[in-house]
Design a protein around this motif. Structure first.
Motif, PDB file in Angstrom:
ATOM      1  N   LYS A 336      36.050  55.061  32.260  1.00  0.00           N
ATOM      2  CA  LYS A 336      36.239  54.997  30.810  1.00  0.00           C
ATOM      3  C   LYS A 336      36.168  53.569  30.280  1.00  0.00           C
ATOM      4  O   LYS A 336      35.617  53.329  29.205  1.00  0.00           O
ATOM      5  N   GLU A 339      32.454  51.910  29.457  1.00  0.00           N
ATOM      6  CA  GLU A 339      31.554  52.591  28.518  1.00  0.00           C
ATOM      7  C   GLU A 339      30.703  51.609  27.712  1.00  0.00           C
ATOM      8  O   GLU A 339      29.491  51.773  27.560  1.00  0.00           O
ATOM      9  N   LEU A 559      34.211  57.803  27.523  1.00  0.00           N
ATOM     10  CA  LEU A 559      32.769  58.045  27.537  1.00  0.00           C
ATOM     11  C   LEU A 559      32.300  58.464  26.161  1.00  0.00           C
ATOM     12  O   LEU A 559      33.030  59.150  25.438  1.00  0.00           O
ATOM     13  N   ASP A 560      31.102  58.046  25.826  1.00  0.00           N
ATOM     14  CA  ASP A 560      30.485  58.490  24.582  1.00  0.00           C
ATOM     15  C   ASP A 560      30.073  59.951  24.697  1.00  0.00           C
ATOM     16  O   ASP A 560      29.827  60.450  25.797  1.00  0.00           O
ATOM     17  N   GLN A 581      37.484  63.074  26.576  1.00  0.00           N
ATOM     18  CA  GLN A 581      36.619  62.142  25.833  1.00  0.00           C
ATOM     19  C   GLN A 581      36.953  62.169  24.348  1.00  0.00           C
ATOM     20  O   GLN A 581      37.021  61.134  23.703  1.00  0.00           O
ATOM     21  N   CYS A 585      38.104  58.537  22.913  1.00  0.00           N
ATOM     22  CA  CYS A 585      36.981  57.747  22.396  1.00  0.00           C
ATOM     23  C   CYS A 585      36.946  57.810  20.881  1.00  0.00           C
ATOM     24  O   CYS A 585      36.636  58.848  20.326  1.00  0.00           O
TER      25      CYS A 585
END
Length: 620
Positions: A336, A339, A559-560, A581, A585
């Motif tokens: 993570k 990223e 993460l995207d 995520q 994110c």
């Protein structure tokens, strides 16, 4: 029959028990006839007859009730109203195929010959195929008794009488017409013979008159011709004397012009030798230009081979990218904080791909220019060959002129015209040679420019190769650092990981450790997220510093969403990773693309993000 639908002769195979099978032409008639039953208006009648044998007769009448029983027995799918048309179509197919060696449809009549007690005969329509004979329809026909045969013979006699009467009427009419025409033609013949006699008499009188006139005209014309002949003879003698005097004068003038022409021919020979020397020089230049073209072609082929190898390497690296994306989905909790690094490295990869596409386009343009140059060189060589042929022709013409001058028998005016044309041709050829020399110089300049451009593109390709090598070295070093960090984290907290990542049994095997470690492809990592101390210390630096630096960063990690979607060649990420995520994110964690320099040498990945530092890289 009240209404006749079908009447044709067809070849039928007749089978008997006591005699051999034979094939005969039988006339089949199908039609409607009025029925004796008041409930049904019409019945279908089928008749078999032979034109050569008047006692050959078979009849069949089918009503609606009879057709229903026939339909149930033979499994027909047609109603009574459409049955005659279908039956006629089958008969037409049999007639079409009867002349073939192996007919597909055929008619077969099974009888007991001689006919005993009106035993019915079966008329079968059979289709032959490689497996068996299929009977489409089988009808039971009764042979005609004495009364039926008499009725049939009476009908035939009546028809014959009607035909005979109609033929007699037609014969009588034609006889009358022919007699009328004969009388008319005889009258016209008599008139025409009279006219012929009259015309012959007129023609004889006219020919006599013409002969008399012609004889008188001939005598007068002869006298006129004799007088004209004497006059022309005197005139010719005078003209002869005048032409002799003029000819002597022209001979003197021609001798003076001959001396001038000899001087001109000497000048032309000198010019010819000069043009031949210039043509030789041009040929030598052409040979050198062809050698240079071949060298440039070889260089272009080598560049193409290198380009194909680079494409194969890029393809392999793209495969590694897809594999690593699936692994990053499984190891989402550990990756993570990396990223932003992955996003920036992908942008660098896109910029390098654009640069590579630009290079490929420039290569294609250079190849097209080389093809054009080759075509121009070929056209120039063809023009030079044409010039040589024209010079040879001029040499032959000059030899002919010298022979004509020596003999002095040809007309001088024609010689002057020919010499003027030849001089014009020589001037044109000299102009064409000058133009060819100018075009050759231009093409040499263009070839030099293209060679310089090729050298520049080769230099750019070498620089891009060096950049790729440096990027691969950086990525291998980063992979080693990540693997060391992961091993240290596993040794400190062995119970915090899931059993699917790395187990103690997997650590004991040498191949399992290699499969479980994280691997990044050349364009997945961005060096901006790695501290500068790691680049200074090299691969032997301690892993806790990198872990501490990543934990101290205040930006949210995760993460995207584009890495959680299903990609080509990979598997979709689990719903658990997607939920993590979404929770971790934020939408603000978006990386910007670094500027790509347009001129000069392309910088490496490390120098783009750390302009003042030289990282220590492990040996590849």
């Amino acid at each position: 029959m009240a209404e006749e639908l079908f009447c044709k002769s067809a070849a039928v195979l007749i089978k008997c028990k006591d005699c051999e099978d034979r094939r005969e032409n039988v006339r089949l008639t199908v039609g409607w006839q009025s029925s004796s039953n008041l409930a049904h208006k019409k019945d279908l009648a089928v008749r078999l007859t032979d034109d050569t044998d008047p006692f050959f007769l078979y009849n069949l009448t089918i009503g609606e009730e009879d057709f229903q029983s026939l339909k149930n027995q033979q499994g027909l799918l047609v109603e009574f109203s459409a049955f005659p048309q279908r039956f006629i179509e089958l008969l037409d197919q049999c007639i079409r195929e009867q002349n073939k060696e192996v007919p597909r449809f055929m008619l077969q009549l099974v009888t007991q010959y001689p006919a005993l007690d009106r035993i019915p005969a079966s008329l079968d329509i059979i289709e032959t195929n490689p497996f068996k004979h299929l009977t489409h329809l089988s009808l039971k026909l009764l042979p005609g008794n004495d009364s039926d045969v008499k009725k049939y013979l009476a009908i035939c006699l009546q028809n014959m009488k009607i035909e005979n009467s109609s033929l007699q009427e037609r014969l009588h009419r034609t006889e009358e017409d022919l007699t009328k025409r004969l009388s008319i033609t005889q009258q016209t013949l008599a008139e025409k013979s009279k006219e012929l006699d009259r015309l012959r008499n007129e023609w004889a009188a006219h020919t006599n008159l013409l002969a008399n006139k012609h004889s008188q005209e001939v005598t007068t014309e002869r006298e006129k011709a004799l007088q004209a002949q004497t006059q022309y003879h005197h005139q010719l003698e005078k003209q002869k004397k005048e032409t002799e005097a003029a000819h002597n004068q022209t001979l003197q003038q021609l001798e003076s012009r001959l001396a001038e022409m000899e001087a001109i021919t000497k000048d032309l020979t000198e010019r010819k030798y000069k043009s031949e020397s210039s043509i030789r020089e041009l040929k030598a230049k052409l040979v050198s230009m062809e050698e240079e073209c071949q060298r440039s072609k070889q260089e272009v082929n080598s560049l193409r081979k290198e380009n194909t190898t680079l494409d194969a390497e890029c393809h392999e690296k793209e495969k590694l990218l897809n594999q690593l994306r699936t692994r990053t989905a499984v190891l989402e909790q550990e990756v993570k904080d990396k990223e932003q690094v992955v996003a920036r490295t992908t942008e660098v990869f896109e910029s390098t791909q654009e640069h590579k596409k630009n290079l490929e386009e420039s290569l294609e343009q250079k190849q097209q220019q080389m093809g054009k140059l080759e075509a121009t060189v070929k056209s120039l060589s063809e023009e030079l060959l044409k010039a040589n042929e024209i010079i040879k022709k001029l040499q032959g013409d000059m030899k002919k002129l010298m022979e004509k001058i020596r003999l002095k028998n040809t007309v001088t005016m024609q010689q002057e015209k020919l010499i003027g044309e030849k001089t014009q041709m020589l001037q044109k050829e000299e102009q064409e040679l000058k133009e060819v020399q100018q075009s050759l110089r231009q093409k040499e300049e263009e070839v030099c420019k293209l060679q310089e451009q090729l050298d520049a593109t080769v230099g750019k390709l070498e620089e891009s190769k060096q950049l790729l090598k440096t990027n691969e070295n950086v990525i291998s070093w980063l992979n080693k650092q990540l693997n060391e960090n992961k091993l240290a984290a596993l040794q400190e907290t062995p119970g915090s990981f899931e059993p699917s990542t790395i187990s103690s049994s997997n650590l004991s095997r040498p191949g399992a450790m290699h499969n479980s470690l994280v691997h990044f492809s050349p364009f997945q990592l961005n060096p901006s997220s790695i501290p500068a101390t790691e680049f200074k210390s090299g691969p032997s630096a301690s892993t806790p510093t990198l872990m501490a630096a990543s934990l101290k960063s205040s930006e949210p990690v995760g993460l995207d969403l584009k890495y959680l979607q299903k990609r080509e060649g990979g598997k979709p990420i689990s719903s658990r990773g997607a939920l993590l995520q979404k929770a971790s994110c934020p939408s603000s964690a978006v990386s910007t693309r670094p500027p790509v320099p347009k001129q000069g040498n392309p910088p490496t990945v490390m120098s783009a993000y750390f302009p003042g530092q030289q990282p220590r890289l492990p040996a590849s």
